[in-house]
Design an enzyme around this catalytic site. Structure first.
Site, PDB file in Angstrom:
ATOM      1  N   TRP A  42       0.766  -1.127  -0.057  1.00 29.66           N
ATOM      2  CA  TRP A  42      -0.099   0.028  -0.020  1.00 29.66           C
ATOM      3  C   TRP A  42       0.861   1.274  -0.166  1.00 29.66           C
ATOM      4  O   TRP A  42       2.008   1.281   0.757  1.00 29.66           O
ATOM      5  CB  TRP A  42      -0.833   0.034   1.347  1.00 29.66           C
ATOM      6  CG  TRP A  42      -1.583   1.242   1.603  1.00 29.66           C
ATOM      7  CD1 TRP A  42      -1.010   2.382   2.024  1.00 29.66           C
ATOM      8  CD2 TRP A  42      -3.015   1.661   1.138  1.00 29.66           C
ATOM      9  NE1 TRP A  42      -1.862   3.367   2.137  1.00 29.66           N
ATOM     10  CE2 TRP A  42      -3.199   2.917   1.559  1.00 29.66           C
ATOM     11  CE3 TRP A  42      -4.079   0.894   0.682  1.00 29.66           C
ATOM     12  CZ2 TRP A  42      -4.415   3.549   1.566  1.00 29.66           C
ATOM     13  CZ3 TRP A  42      -5.084   1.444   0.417  1.00 29.66           C
ATOM     14  CH2 TRP A  42      -5.419   3.005   0.920  1.00 29.66           C
ATOM     15  N   ASN A  44       0.180   5.716   0.267  1.00 30.97           N
ATOM     16  CA  ASN A  44      -0.469   6.974  -0.009  1.00 30.97           C
ATOM     17  C   ASN A  44       0.473   8.023  -0.046  1.00 30.97           C
ATOM     18  O   ASN A  44       1.184   8.211  -0.629  1.00 30.97           O
ATOM     19  CB  ASN A  44      -1.498   6.810   1.030  1.00 30.97           C
ATOM     20  CG  ASN A  44      -1.327   6.884   2.725  1.00 30.97           C
ATOM     21  OD1 ASN A  44      -0.787   5.695   3.156  1.00 30.97           O
ATOM     22  ND2 ASN A  44      -1.271   7.783   3.409  1.00 30.97           N
ATOM     23  N   ASP A  45       0.375   9.199   0.954  1.00 27.47           N
ATOM     24  CA  ASP A  45       0.877  10.479   1.046  1.00 27.47           C
ATOM     25  C   ASP A  45       2.183  10.418   0.420  1.00 27.47           C
ATOM     26  O   ASP A  45       3.199   9.561   0.941  1.00 27.47           O
ATOM     27  CB  ASP A  45       0.951  11.121   2.236  1.00 27.47           C
ATOM     28  CG  ASP A  45      -0.665  10.977   2.885  1.00 27.47           C
ATOM     29  OD1 ASP A  45      -1.597  10.712   2.240  1.00 27.47           O
ATOM     30  OD2 ASP A  45      -0.697  11.801   4.015  1.00 27.47           O
ATOM     31  N   GLN A  61       4.094   7.218   2.441  1.00 29.67           N
ATOM     32  CA  GLN A  61       3.349   6.421   3.144  1.00 29.67           C
ATOM     33  C   GLN A  61       3.305   4.944   2.527  1.00 29.67           C
ATOM     34  O   GLN A  61       2.923   4.878   1.629  1.00 29.67           O
ATOM     35  CB  GLN A  61       1.955   7.015   3.579  1.00 29.67           C
ATOM     36  CG  GLN A  61       1.989   8.366   4.581  1.00 29.67           C
ATOM     37  CD  GLN A  61       2.360   8.028   5.989  1.00 29.67           C
ATOM     38  OE1 GLN A  61       1.694   7.597   6.662  1.00 29.67           O
ATOM     39  NE2 GLN A  61       3.714   7.960   6.366  1.00 29.67           N
ATOM     40  N   TRP A  69      -4.440   0.011   3.801  1.00 29.59           N
ATOM     41  CA  TRP A  69      -3.890   0.783   4.900  1.00 29.59           C
ATOM     42  C   TRP A  69      -3.835   0.220   6.284  1.00 29.59           C
ATOM     43  O   TRP A  69      -4.598  -0.624   6.589  1.00 29.59           O
ATOM     44  CB  TRP A  69      -5.030   2.133   5.066  1.00 29.59           C
ATOM     45  CG  TRP A  69      -4.351   3.168   5.803  1.00 29.59           C
ATOM     46  CD1 TRP A  69      -3.550   4.118   5.457  1.00 29.59           C
ATOM     47  CD2 TRP A  69      -4.664   3.284   7.278  1.00 29.59           C
ATOM     48  NE1 TRP A  69      -3.340   5.022   6.326  1.00 29.59           N
ATOM     49  CE2 TRP A  69      -3.813   4.758   7.425  1.00 29.59           C
ATOM     50  CE3 TRP A  69      -5.144   2.451   8.319  1.00 29.59           C
ATOM     51  CZ2 TRP A  69      -3.667   5.123   8.820  1.00 29.59           C
ATOM     52  CZ3 TRP A  69      -5.194   3.163   9.475  1.00 29.59           C
ATOM     53  CH2 TRP A  69      -4.496   4.211   9.908  1.00 29.59           C
ATOM     54  N   ASP A 171       1.495  15.597  10.461  1.00 32.21           N
ATOM     55  CA  ASP A 171       1.917  15.825   9.277  1.00 32.21           C
ATOM     56  C   ASP A 171       2.730  17.229   9.314  1.00 32.21           C
ATOM     57  O   ASP A 171       2.503  18.385   8.487  1.00 32.21           O
ATOM     58  CB  ASP A 171       0.948  16.150   8.195  1.00 32.21           C
ATOM     59  CG  ASP A 171      -0.187  15.188   8.252  1.00 32.21           C
ATOM     60  OD1 ASP A 171       0.289  13.751   8.468  1.00 32.21           O
ATOM     61  OD2 ASP A 171      -1.380  15.437   7.715  1.00 32.21           O
ATOM     62  N   GLU A 224      -5.297  18.516   7.095  1.00 35.70           N
ATOM     63  CA  GLU A 224      -4.057  17.531   6.909  1.00 35.70           C
ATOM     64  C   GLU A 224      -3.196  18.030   6.105  1.00 35.70           C
ATOM     65  O   GLU A 224      -3.320  18.874   5.235  1.00 35.70           O
ATOM     66  CB  GLU A 224      -4.685  16.145   6.337  1.00 35.70           C
ATOM     67  CG  GLU A 224      -5.532  15.315   7.413  1.00 35.70           C
ATOM     68  CD  GLU A 224      -5.800  13.940   6.834  1.00 35.70           C
ATOM     69  OE1 GLU A 224      -5.193  13.119   7.504  1.00 35.70           O
ATOM     70  OE2 GLU A 224      -6.243  13.843   5.812  1.00 35.70           O
TER      71      GLU A 224
END
Length: 498
Positions: A42, A44-45, A61, A69, A171, A224
């Site tokens: 997985w 993400n960001d 991520q 996730w 973050d 975020e």
């Protein structure tokens, strides 16, 4: 067991998981050809974007154990051209009491940023552990080679959110201004998204300055992935607001008062109007360009690629500039032209009202290409539509439609018929001015479409999952005639992901 031994053991475990599972992706049907993806699992960001000594670093991520996730690590890749990437060892793994509990699913090293402090690369990240008090803290890891990272003995350097702010506190984005370092952290005040501002002289000891910016009540209940940076003669605050209908990646243009510790917004718009764009982060490279990556997906949507045991990809890298009108523009970095291969060009294709024109009858483009075209519209025409059907099946039942609506002055990417696995959405971007010309610059990959309009005035990014044989491209008009002043299509080579 020492902190560092624990972290290094967790890194070794994560890297072994990557080695054991990455071979499973060789035959995955929707793997992208030139967008960055994790080797497995997985993604993400984007995190920690930075360039040092000519090398671009992309952290992200990452869950190396699953295509869902879960326990967040920091994956890592490097590049010298923003196009071809080398997968590096996992940079961060959850290991400390404020970020690791094997009984929890919500835990890990959450998003953050990177800076160079002399020859030391410093990663700032959020340690997150659901049920822990505090739930989210800010921490540091350092490296002298840009590959192997050690968590700092002073962690956590910010132990929870200040009084009056939400425990949603994550973050960190760090930069230097003058002699001091500054950090913004995403949070909330009551039900309003906000960013908290800190300052430091040494990157270890951080002083809370106050709230640099806050929602006006309509801009989401938590902000975020904040990013505050200079652009042209202004400052830009970019956030990913949660629980709002007004957008997913908002940019505010304004000014920064460092004496008062506040950002003063003057205007606001979306950096991308597509449904699959979130958690954007920027950095300034060694050429002085402001480069952006974003996660080319969105939380809570379906991920058809999970069938092949992977999830998530990055957008193509984009350069941000500030127009004379104070509007932030986003365009593909020119390095991407290195991927261009077979080329088709046409001039002045005149279409009458309600006409379709297939574009690649003589050369069948597959599903990874770059397309540029310019529409010239009849003067003073009030309505009608001009555009393209992309990734179209032979019978026309599958297609992603990109068009300009004269009546509403909007560019629209419609994925309603983009395939049974695709998210059905109508993505809309209003243009600043209505005129008699509109240009499209489009990047299509195995399961993505990214549209840049009028030299970056608006962008729309979306994931699609049509049949891999659906590859027709068709120009069309509806309710008006128009001229395609030019159209260029380049087949794009695969980027290296070693």
């Amino acid at each position: 067991m020492t902190q560092h031994k624990t972290h290094f053991e967790q890194l070794a475990r994560a890297n072994q998981a990557v080695t054991d599972t990455k071979h499973e992706q060789k035959e995955a049907s929707y793997r992208l050809h030139y967008h960055f993806m994790a080797p497995t699992g997985w993604l993400n960001d984007p995190n920690g974007l930075i360039q040092h000594n000519g090398v671009y670093h992309l952290f992200y991520q990452f869950n190396p154990y699953s295509y869902h996730w879960g326990a967040m690590h920091w994956g890592h890749a490097t590049s010298r051209d923003l196009v071809n990437w080398k997968h590096e060892p996992v940079a961060l793994a959850p290991s400390e009491p404020y970020e690791y509990d094997e009984t929890k699913s919500e835990m890990g090293c959450f998003s953050g940023s990177a800076v160079m402090n002399g020859d030391v690369m410093m990663l700032f990240y959020t340690g997150h552990l659901e049920g822990h008090d505090p739930k989210e803290v800010q921490a540091i890891a350092t490296s002298t080679d840009g590959i192997h990272f050690t968590k700092h003995a002073a962690n956590p350097v910010i132990n929870g959110s200040p009084e009056g702010l939400s425990d949603e506190f994550r973050d960190p984005k760090v930069w230097k201004h003058g002699e001091l370092w500054y950090m913004v952290v995403g949070t909330a005040v009551g039900h309003d998204g906000a960013v908290a501002l800190y300052k430091s002289s040494n990157l270890i000891d951080w002083e809370y300055v106050g709230i640099a910016a806050k929602s006006d009540g309509t801009q989401g209940d938590m902000w975020e992935c904040p990013d505050l940076f200079p652009l042209g003669d202004k400052y830009v605050l970019m956030t990913s607001p949660m629980n709002t209908d007004r957008g997913k990646s908002t940019v505010m243009v304004g000014s920064m008062d460092y004496d008062k510790g506040v950002f003063i917004p003057e205007s606001q718009h979306e950096i991308d109007y597509g449904i699959d764009f979130y958690a954007a982060q920027t950095f300034e490279d060694e050429k002085g360009r402001r480069i952006l990556f974003a996660w080319m997906d969105f939380p809570f949507t379906e991920f058809p690629s999970k069938t092949d045991k992977w999830s998530g990809a990055m957008t193509i890298p984009r350069e941000l500039t500030l127009g004379k009108d104070g509007y932030v523009r986003s365009q593909p970095v020119p390095e991407l032209t290195a991927l261009r291969d077979n080329h088709m060009h046409d001039d002045k294709l005149v279409l009458s009202e309600d006409e379709t024109h297939p574009l690649h009858a003589d050369y069948p483009f597959q599903h990874s290409y770059e397309l540029k075209c310019k529409w010239v519209l009849p003067e003073n025409k009030a309505d009608g539509k001009v555009g393209l059907h992309l990734r179209q099946s032979k019978d026309g039942s599958e297609q992603t439609t990109v068009f300009y609506d004269l009546a509403t002055n909007e560019v629209i990417v419609d994925t309603t018929h983009a395939g049974k696995l695709s998210h059905k959405a109508v993505n809309k971007a209003g243009l600043l001015h209505k005129n008699d010309e509109v240009t499209f610059h489009i990047f299509v990959d195995t399961c993505s479409v990214e549209v840049f309009v009028n030299d970056g005035e608006a962008t729309l990014s979306t994931r699609i999952y049509p049949d891999l044989a659906s590859n027709d491209i068709t120009l069309y008009t509806e309710g008006t005639g128009a001229t395609a002043e030019y159209i260029d299509i380049w087949e794009l080579k695969n980027a290296e992901m070693s």
